[in-house]
Design an enzyme around this catalytic site. Structure first.
Site, short mmCIF file in Angstrom:
data_model
loop_
_atom_site.label_atom_id
_atom_site.label_comp_id
_atom_site.label_asym_id
_atom_site.label_seq_id
_atom_site.Cartn_x
_atom_site.Cartn_y
_atom_site.Cartn_z
CG LEU A 22 -1.97 1.05 1.29
CD1 LEU A 22 -2.98 0.84 0.21
CD2 LEU A 22 -2.62 1.05 2.65
CG ASP A 23 -0.39 4.41 0.82
OD1 ASP A 23 -1.27 4.41 -0.06
OD2 ASP A 23 -0.65 4.52 2.02
CD GLU A 24 6.10 1.88 0.63
OE1 GLU A 24 7.15 2.10 0.02
OE2 GLU A 24 5.78 2.47 1.69
#
Lengths: 284, 284, 284, 284
Positions: free
Chosen positions: B227-229
């Site tokens: 997530l969000d990477e």
């Protein structure tokens, strides 16, 4: 030089504070130049800054505390009075990178930073040329591995002897100890070369480059014992693209660092910053 | 509608690539409209985008692969050809917050986003009015706790049936599973309401408010299993001050989210993005 | 120092240009580092910049013109070749305000501006300290009212003697004559302290203040005989408010001027600018 | 809905104003939420905005004028009192371009713009769909060449009948007459699609494109009888490059126009704007 006084107040939010303070100042014929206030709804705090012309002010500032105390007590104020006729005394700390140092010294020379700068503290000799050019004495205090305590003792002695009000870490690449910082609460300004809280810690530009961000930033903040966790004063960013190599990030970053650090110093010496929790109010 | 082809190439950096590609296209009388390239010095990679007018292009695109393959093999290229006469088919995923959805639909209507939008997928019924207004069918697929697998199966079936090329998470407040994302590599665009990598995870505006930052940001990126990477496509920021409450951050943030998400979608459907490592190249 | 060559081309837009140029360079084993191009649809112009490593390049640059001319003639090119091993020779012109001068000299020292700066021309003695500090000779040439011709003759003789390639007006408060400018076409860079075309002419900050604008700007451009009408290279702005007095505008403007002027100089000495009509292309 | 009152004051700058106003409000037990002031040094003017909670305020607002007048007279104030329980009534004027209209209606729906919008006035039928979607009556009043007087009469009758407080020209492509504007002094907000005072008048994007600027802007301002000369409320800019064609400028400009117009409307309906000379104060 300005001939004004600045009153900064923090207290629980209640009715009548502005009326009481304005009435107090009016009674002594103050010509108010700037007044700004802020209510923090969460903390039910009231924060205020008033600046007035001392010309014609009918109260001797030496008497201010005695006269103002009853009012301050009534509203449970923490407050301080600043006299702009006594500019703050600022020490600049620097290592090898000198862009922030040269920028601050230039702004000081042009009058943008109305303060005294009686000394530069450096752990490398590179900044000597700026010391010579601007006539600001440089104290070379190396910080060999394992000998930070001794170096900080020298630094603190210097600061005390010179009656320093504010320490500016102009890309000073050493972490100041808890002991040092606690002696100058909210009086040490650091610049971190990232958009905090992104890239806390070492080599932020390298990590920004690796992560592929599209903007890089810089942050000026009050140094606290927790590195990069102090109250933020100012931040700014600049756009980068895939074309920018690490070297470009470093170059663009230098301009950001100069801007956010010099603004923070300016606002501090104008007594426009109040800290509460981990936040800052920057008064207009 | 445009009548162009776009060739996107990634290969080890070597001499002669541009000459070979330009010569190949010239041989078939291509009128090149845009050409842009990038060398990644670290990875010794060469990345290129060429767009040419199909009017007068003397090679049938159905034949392109067969004719281009020898050249591609010689330079060890990963490449793909995009035909702008076949606009991408885009699915918009939305939950309750509809500002990005309405912004994308409006931009689509005005012609800013040259793609097809055959469907909206929502886990809340609130977006039905936009479905009606713009005539884009909405599929309501609730995602009850513990039943994400079943919901994703429905979603994936829909995407397959509609031959969807790109999924846009327009503030879709669900985390897509590793299984889902792996089926659409670099074809799911998400908007995160912070300046990544600051405030990864939930409630970034709340945490930005608590931290006392002076700018807030938003980030559009390709969704990956972490997530969000995922690779960042676009970021932007807006200045805030101590006067801005949490509600103000949410409002200012909405404008940021619309901007960074719509730009990312625009660049993707124009075939202007190449991903390498965790980074994106955005070709001009 | 870089060991590269840069080829800049302007010609009517036709098919095959990129292929021909790339093929030509490949034939001599050029390792292309950057290539960027632009088509101007209105003017049907093609503009291109290619930079390659001279290590291993199999053509002596002294022979380049003879070998490249047939190709250039075929496509009706205006072109020039720049050899980065011979940095441009830059003269800095300054009056009393020294912020741009000191900024450019500092950037030059740090390596951000890869050029030679053999002289400063000043009509006031104030910049002597910077001349001494950086070891760049200053030539004091006053420009008394009515004697500009004589002063310019001295300046032009100096520039010729020093083989100057680029004149940078670092807040040089004199208008250069048509005769002067025509001798250095697109080789005199000026900074105007407004967002052109707003506030053309004298005292732009004063007029911005009077007009009540909410942003102020600065513009770097090539000087032409029509003051402030030359091709714009770079512009930037900063937010102001009703709280900013004229003095604040001047201060904030200084930072803008430094940024837009130093970027323009950087791009010029990197041979990244092509002028057509009254516009500039800034190659990536 | 808010339950507050806002007092706006303009008067000659003298000592004791803040004390007098604060004392007056405190006497009636006002809980002050926001107070901001500005001194214009040139004009020796004092401008102030105070907002307080009406809960527990011990003075009936119907009585305010009678009670406040002696104080106001003493300081020669021009002042007005705004009651946030009575939201402003706003009319949106639109032609064919509907991006500002749809943006304002969406922000109104989400609660960002706390006002009433009882009508849309259009000289083209295209906006009817937004009228239907948001349930805001649209009045189609064509403005044939030579018949502006008659059209404006209809418009003014409508505005009077609907008790309109503010007219927003949401890309309404007609110039309002001196007669019209004089009936709504500082109560007509226009958006001009350039960074004023650059590109005053028609087709600013075309002229920006021709001039080769590197940033384009938009400006919201109060309409006055001199076109584009009214007091500026807000401005913003976006970066462009040689790659941006005219169509790109129009697209990027639309986002600017939405931002600067919606901010201006927001600040007006929050009673945060005071006009003096040709300038605006935007209170925090």
């Amino acid at each position: 030089m300005k001939n004004t006084a600045v009153l900064l107040i923090t207290c629980p939010d209640r009715k009548g504070i502005v009326a009481a303070v304005a009435e107090f100042l009016y009674k002594f014929d103050a010509n108010i130049l700037h007044a700004d206030q802020h209510q923090d709804a969460q903390g039910k705090l009231f924060l205020m800054r008033v600046e007035w012309d001392l010309t014609g002010f009918a109260l001797d500032l030496a008497e201010f505390s005695r006269r103002f105390s009853p009012l301050a007590d009534r509203f449970e104020m923490r407050w301080r009075l600043e006299d702009s006729r006594h500019p703050l005394r600022v020490a600049l700390f620097v290592s090898k990178y000198d862009h922030c140092l040269m920028d601050l010294l230039y702004r000081h020379k042009t009058g943008e930073l109305p303060c005294d700068i009686p000394l530069i503290v450096a752990n490398h000799p590179d900044a000597q040329k700026w010391s010579d050019f601007y006539g600001v004495p440089l104290h070379l205090i190396p910080v060999p591995a394992g000998a930070k305590d001794e170096a900080e003792k020298q630094q603190l002695d210097l600061l005390a002897a010179e009656k320093i009000d504010l320490v500016v870490m102009a890309r000073y690449m050493q972490v100041l100890s808890k002991n040092f910082v606690s002696k100058y609460p909210h009086r040490v300004i650091n610049v971190h070369h990232s958009f905090l809280p992104a890239f806390v810690g070492a080599k932020p530009y390298h990590r920004a480059f690796e992560r592929g961000v599209k903007l890089i930033g810089a942050t000026s903040h009050y140094a606290t014992e927790d590195l990069d966790e102090g109250p933020i004063i100012e931040q700014d960013v600049v756009r980068i693209s895939h074309r920018d190599g690490l070297e470009d990030l470093l170059e663009k970053g230098r301009d950001l660092e100069k801007m956010v650090l010099s603004r923070a110093v300016r606002w501090h010496i104008d007594h426009r910053i109040l800290v509460y929790d981990r936040k800052t109010v920057i008064f207009d």
